[in-house]
Design a protein around this motif. Structure first.
Motif, PDB file in Angstrom:
ATOM      1  N   PHE A   5       0.870  -1.178   0.000  1.00 46.41           N
ATOM      2  CA  PHE A   5       0.000   0.000   0.000  1.00 46.41           C
ATOM      3  C   PHE A   5       0.904   1.223   0.000  1.00 46.41           C
ATOM      4  N   SER A   7       0.644   5.115  -0.168  1.00 47.83           N
ATOM      5  CA  SER A   7      -0.232   6.291  -0.146  1.00 47.83           C
ATOM      6  C   SER A   7      -0.046   6.997   1.183  1.00 47.83           C
ATOM      7  N   SER A   9      -2.527   8.194   2.608  1.00 48.50           N
ATOM      8  CA  SER A   9      -3.888   8.112   3.158  1.00 48.50           C
ATOM      9  C   SER A   9      -3.861   7.863   4.669  1.00 48.50           C
ATOM     10  N   ASP A  10      -4.834   8.467   5.354  1.00 47.36           N
ATOM     11  CA  ASP A  10      -4.953   8.191   6.795  1.00 47.36           C
ATOM     12  C   ASP A  10      -5.903   7.009   7.026  1.00 47.36           C
ATOM     13  N   LYS A  11      -6.230   6.307   5.924  1.00 45.54           N
ATOM     14  CA  LYS A  11      -7.176   5.186   6.080  1.00 45.54           C
ATOM     15  C   LYS A  11      -6.471   3.838   5.861  1.00 45.54           C
ATOM     16  N   LYS A  12      -5.179   3.786   6.201  1.00 38.43           N
ATOM     17  CA  LYS A  12      -4.420   2.550   5.937  1.00 38.43           C
ATOM     18  C   LYS A  12      -5.041   1.359   6.652  1.00 38.43           C
ATOM     19  N   TRP A  15      -8.191   0.222   5.022  1.00 44.79           N
ATOM     20  CA  TRP A  15      -7.918  -0.489   3.778  1.00 44.79           C
ATOM     21  C   TRP A  15      -7.445  -1.914   4.055  1.00 44.79           C
ATOM     22  N   GLY A  16      -6.528  -2.040   5.031  1.00 43.94           N
ATOM     23  CA  GLY A  16      -6.016  -3.377   5.375  1.00 43.94           C
ATOM     24  C   GLY A  16      -7.164  -4.273   5.815  1.00 43.94           C
ATOM     25  N   ILE A  30       2.447  -1.954   4.394  1.00 41.80           N
ATOM     26  CA  ILE A  30       2.462  -0.511   4.129  1.00 41.80           C
ATOM     27  C   ILE A  30       3.882  -0.058   3.803  1.00 41.80           C
TER      28      ILE A  30
END
Ligand code: NAP
Ligand code: GLV
Length: 312
Positions: A5, A7, A9-12, A15-16, A30
């Motif tokens: 991954f 990015s 993004s603060d949504k790691k 997403w995982g 990540i």
């Protein structure tokens, strides 16, 4: 199966979790924290948003590059991008829904002059504007792809006079289709509210410029929810200041975050959102990403492969 991954993004974590719910055997790693040089050869997929230049080529055995966004300009910009594997764009129910909400909100706001009512309320004034007929409001969408088409269909359902401009001709009920360089002037001439939903490519960069703004009817409104580089900022500011363009809703900018001293911040005819017209929602987008991984693992062609020659 391993996925990296890449990015900011603060949504790691989301997403995982969402991807592993779909694909229990997937290892979600990540970049850069969870990846050593030794790991790189074992990574099968890269899920990315604007990856730093040169990073993707350091994963020698990728099967595909999966974009976290619909627009892939931030991926294709990498001069060292591996080109022997597919790059797949994101097409997702929530992303489409969010964009359509954004477009409908700003079209209706402009059509019904709700922004002017807000200003009047703030000034303590009481006045009523003429109510215009949606059927006489020419709304034009630049780009009739996944996002433009959904917005167009819902604007048609609300009775707006909708037109589109794309590379190839389209046949969408209630939408007047214009296409190609020859179709642009006719499209602009009948567009009172212009919406940009084009991908950013060499051909579309700077399309909202002085020449094309001048071809819109006086008093037209501009909504850019695609990429900042579609707009030539000085040209838009000049058209706003001359009164030819009545106002603009801008979600995306040539430089993001928008520099603090940019004229847009204080311009009375500009309203802005911080590249938030529609965001990728992990729980729904993960279903699509997982399906693409399943297709590739099954030896089939994944969905929405980017054509590297056209750039979208
Ligand atoms: P898409 O499905 O690839 O559709 C692109 C459309 O643009 C197609 O209709 C295509 O024409 C048309 N097009 C491309 N190049 C053209 C050209 N040179 N001349 C005329 N038409 C051209 O893309 P999408 O999924 O709808 O997404 C559109 C863009 O929205 C993305 O690329 C991204 O930049 C932006 N976006 C922004 C946000 C945000 O929050 N601000 C969120 C998501 C996406 P054909 O159909 O004839 O090929
Ligand atoms: C967001 O900008 C996207 O391209 O999905």
């Amino acid at each position: 199966m391993k996925l990296v991954f890449i990015s900011k993004s603060d949504k790691k974590a989301a997403w995982g979790d969402s991807l592993q719910a779909q694909l229990p055997d997937l290892e979600f790693l990540i970049w850069p924290d969870e990846i050593s040089d030794a790991d790189k050869a074992s990574i099968d997929y890269a899920l990315v948003w604007r990856p730093p230049t040169g990073v993707l080529k350091t994963f020698p055995n990728l099967k595909a590059i999966l974009s976290l966004g619909a627009g892939v300009d931030g991926v294709l910009v990498d001069p060292e991008l591996p080109t022997h594997i597919p790059v797949c764009r994101l097409v997702d129910r929530c992303l489409t829904q969010g964009m359509t909400e954004y477009v409908l909100y700003h079209v209706i706001r402009q059509h019904r002059r709700f922004g002017d009512y807000e200003k009047m309320t703030a000034a303590g004034e009481w006045d009523v504007f003429t109510q215009e007929d949606a059927r006489r409001r020419g709304v034009g969408i630049l780009g009739l792809g996944e996002l433009g088409r959904d917005a167009a269909e819902k604007l048609v359902a609300l009775d707006y006079d909708v037109a589109s401009w794309s590379r190839s001709p389209k046949d969408v009920a209630g939408v007047t289709s214009f296409h190609g360089a020859d179709g642009l002037d006719g499209f602009l001439a009948r567009t009172q509210i212009l919406i940009c939903l084009l991908p950013l490519t060499d051909e579309t960069q700077g399309i909202i410029n002085a020449e094309h703004l001048a071809k819109l009817p006086k008093g037209a409104y501009v909504i850019n929810c695609a990429r900042g580089a579609h707009v030539v900022d000085d040209d838009l500011l000049a058209a706003l200041d001359s009164g030819h363009i009545a106002g603009a809703t801008l979600d995306v900018f040539n430089e993001e975050p928008l520099p603090k001293d940019h004229a847009y911040w204080t311009h009375p005819k500009v309203i802005m959102t911080p590249h938030a017209a529609s965001l990728t929602v992990p729980h729904s987008a993960a279903e699509y990403v997982a399906e693409n991984i399943r297709l590739i693992e099954a030896g089939e062609t994944p969905m929405n492969i980017v054509d590297l020659t056209t750039g979208y």
